[in-house]
Design a protein around this motif. Structure first.
Motif, PDB file in Angstrom:
ATOM      1  N   LEU A   1      55.875   5.357  81.126  1.00  0.00           N
ATOM      2  CA  LEU A   1      57.071   6.291  81.767  1.00  0.00           C
ATOM      3  C   LEU A   1      58.270   6.319  81.134  1.00  0.00           C
ATOM      4  N   VAL A   2      58.344   5.660  79.845  1.00  0.00           N
ATOM      5  CA  VAL A   2      59.641   5.520  79.203  1.00  0.00           C
ATOM      6  C   VAL A   2      59.579   6.625  77.934  1.00  0.00           C
ATOM      7  N   ASN A   3      60.615   7.666  77.906  1.00  0.00           N
ATOM      8  CA  ASN A   3      60.699   8.314  76.734  1.00  0.00           C
ATOM      9  C   ASN A   3      61.279   7.853  75.512  1.00  0.00           C
ATOM     10  N   THR A   4      60.391   7.109  74.760  1.00  0.00           N
ATOM     11  CA  THR A   4      61.155   6.393  73.669  1.00  0.00           C
ATOM     12  C   THR A   4      61.908   7.055  72.739  1.00  0.00           C
ATOM     13  N   SER A   5      61.628   8.382  72.573  1.00  0.00           N
ATOM     14  CA  SER A   5      62.328   9.263  71.720  1.00  0.00           C
ATOM     15  C   SER A   5      63.984   9.366  71.770  1.00  0.00           C
ATOM     16  N   GLN A   6      64.375   8.763  72.934  1.00  0.00           N
ATOM     17  CA  GLN A   6      65.862   8.825  73.305  1.00  0.00           C
ATOM     18  C   GLN A   6      66.388   7.400  73.334  1.00  0.00           C
ATOM     19  N   LEU A   7      65.686   6.465  72.708  1.00  0.00           N
ATOM     20  CA  LEU A   7      66.033   5.095  72.825  1.00  0.00           C
ATOM     21  C   LEU A   7      66.737   4.832  71.468  1.00  0.00           C
ATOM     22  N   ALA A   8      65.944   4.971  70.361  1.00  0.00           N
ATOM     23  CA  ALA A   8      66.435   4.467  69.096  1.00  0.00           C
ATOM     24  C   ALA A   8      65.801   5.429  68.030  1.00  0.00           C
ATOM     25  N   ALA A   9      66.169   5.393  66.737  1.00  0.00           N
ATOM     26  CA  ALA A   9      65.532   6.038  65.756  1.00  0.00           C
ATOM     27  C   ALA A   9      64.010   5.703  65.690  1.00  0.00           C
ATOM     28  N   THR A  10      63.847   4.546  65.476  1.00  0.00           N
ATOM     29  CA  THR A  10      62.733   3.834  65.379  1.00  0.00           C
ATOM     30  C   THR A  10      62.302   2.939  66.560  1.00  0.00           C
ATOM     31  N   VAL A  11      61.183   3.309  67.400  1.00  0.00           N
ATOM     32  CA  VAL A  11      60.679   2.243  68.396  1.00  0.00           C
ATOM     33  C   VAL A  11      59.234   1.761  68.035  1.00  0.00           C
ATOM     34  N   ARG A  12      59.017   0.652  68.387  1.00  0.00           N
ATOM     35  CA  ARG A  12      57.748  -0.201  68.020  1.00  0.00           C
ATOM     36  C   ARG A  12      57.241  -0.836  69.321  1.00  0.00           C
ATOM     37  N   ILE A  13      56.237  -0.242  69.648  1.00  0.00           N
ATOM     38  CA  ILE A  13      55.764  -0.785  71.060  1.00  0.00           C
ATOM     39  C   ILE A  13      54.727  -1.627  70.582  1.00  0.00           C
ATOM     40  N   LEU A  14      54.934  -3.141  71.019  1.00  0.00           N
ATOM     41  CA  LEU A  14      54.125  -4.108  70.541  1.00  0.00           C
ATOM     42  C   LEU A  14      53.153  -5.035  71.898  1.00  0.00           C
ATOM     43  N   PRO A  15      52.048  -4.555  71.903  1.00  0.00           N
ATOM     44  CA  PRO A  15      51.085  -5.131  72.973  1.00  0.00           C
ATOM     45  C   PRO A  15      50.938  -6.453  72.675  1.00  0.00           C
ATOM     46  N   PRO A  16      50.457  -7.250  73.566  1.00  0.00           N
ATOM     47  CA  PRO A  16      50.099  -8.654  73.457  1.00  0.00           C
ATOM     48  C   PRO A  16      49.109  -8.956  72.318  1.00  0.00           C
ATOM     49  N   ASN A  17      49.427  -9.723  71.444  1.00  0.00           N
ATOM     50  CA  ASN A  17      48.682 -10.351  70.456  1.00  0.00           C
ATOM     51  C   ASN A  17      48.610  -9.183  69.521  1.00  0.00           C
ATOM     52  N   GLY A  18      49.574  -8.291  69.506  1.00  0.00           N
ATOM     53  CA  GLY A  18      49.632  -7.004  68.407  1.00  0.00           C
ATOM     54  C   GLY A  18      50.126  -7.534  67.031  1.00  0.00           C
ATOM     55  N   VAL A  19      49.922  -6.931  66.047  1.00  0.00           N
ATOM     56  CA  VAL A  19      50.147  -7.228  64.578  1.00  0.00           C
ATOM     57  C   VAL A  19      51.428  -6.372  64.295  1.00  0.00           C
ATOM     58  N   ALA A  20      52.436  -6.960  63.793  1.00  0.00           N
ATOM     59  CA  ALA A  20      53.596  -6.317  63.455  1.00  0.00           C
ATOM     60  C   ALA A  20      54.032  -6.803  62.154  1.00  0.00           C
ATOM     61  N   THR A  21      54.881  -6.070  61.320  1.00  0.00           N
ATOM     62  CA  THR A  21      55.132  -6.379  59.972  1.00  0.00           C
ATOM     63  C   THR A  21      56.549  -7.379  60.283  1.00  0.00           C
ATOM     64  N   MET A  22      56.760  -8.103  59.322  1.00  0.00           N
ATOM     65  CA  MET A  22      58.075  -9.070  59.711  1.00  0.00           C
ATOM     66  C   MET A  22      59.366  -8.577  59.283  1.00  0.00           C
ATOM     67  N   ASP A  23      59.340  -7.378  58.368  1.00  0.00           N
ATOM     68  CA  ASP A  23      60.547  -6.738  57.896  1.00  0.00           C
ATOM     69  C   ASP A  23      61.632  -6.613  58.972  1.00  0.00           C
ATOM     70  N   TYR A  24      62.987  -6.838  58.848  1.00  0.00           N
ATOM     71  CA  TYR A  24      63.900  -6.502  59.598  1.00  0.00           C
ATOM     72  C   TYR A  24      64.473  -5.271  59.598  1.00  0.00           C
ATOM     73  N   ASN A  25      64.685  -4.416  60.683  1.00  0.00           N
ATOM     74  CA  ASN A  25      65.134  -3.129  60.789  1.00  0.00           C
ATOM     75  C   ASN A  25      66.214  -3.171  61.597  1.00  0.00           C
ATOM     76  N   PRO A  26      67.638  -3.191  61.487  1.00  0.00           N
ATOM     77  CA  PRO A  26      68.675  -3.256  62.597  1.00  0.00           C
ATOM     78  C   PRO A  26      68.644  -2.104  63.485  1.00  0.00           C
ATOM     79  N   ALA A  27      68.191  -0.909  63.126  1.00  0.00           N
ATOM     80  CA  ALA A  27      67.984   0.104  63.679  1.00  0.00           C
ATOM     81  C   ALA A  27      66.767   0.456  64.852  1.00  0.00           C
ATOM     82  N   ARG A  28      65.786  -0.532  64.556  1.00  0.00           N
ATOM     83  CA  ARG A  28      64.544  -0.289  65.122  1.00  0.00           C
ATOM     84  C   ARG A  28      64.526  -1.116  66.385  1.00  0.00           C
ATOM     85  N   LEU A  29      64.009  -0.478  67.516  1.00  0.00           N
ATOM     86  CA  LEU A  29      63.909  -1.109  68.804  1.00  0.00           C
ATOM     87  C   LEU A  29      62.377  -1.638  69.209  1.00  0.00           C
TER      88      LEU A  29
END
Length: 87
Positions: A43-71
């Motif tokens: 139900l969330v329109n992520t395009s208006q939240l931040a330039a980059t949005v990453r949705i992480l499900p449980p046990n999902g894999v994500a990179t460890m790089d830090y991006n201060p603009a990423r939500l």
């Protein structure tokens, strides 16, 4: 007499309503989006939240790089938002 005043009111210039401010997408806004916790991510329109949005499900894999603009939006198995962070 009342008709005359009513007609004059139509001639008064009106000021346009201000447009809503566009969000600054260059920085992460996790504090402003903290109220999303408990909301289905579908139900969330992520395009208006931040330039980059990453949705992480449980046990999902994500990179460890830090991006201060990423939500980062973490969800549970049902797709409900459990946590919102920057990075």
């Amino acid at each position: 007499m009342l008709v005359l005043f009513g007609g004059l009111a139509a001639c008064v210039p009106t000021t346009p309503e201000p447009k809503p401010a566009r969000p600054d997408l260059s920085t992460c806004t996790s504090n402003a989006t903290h109220d999303l916790v408990g909301t289905p991510v579908s139900l969330v329109n992520t395009s208006q939240l931040a330039a980059t949005v990453r949705i992480l499900p449980p046990n999902g894999v994500a990179t460890m790089d830090y991006n201060p603009a990423r939500l980062n939006i973490e969800t549970d198995a049902n797709g409900t938002i459990t946590r919102v962070t920057c990075g």
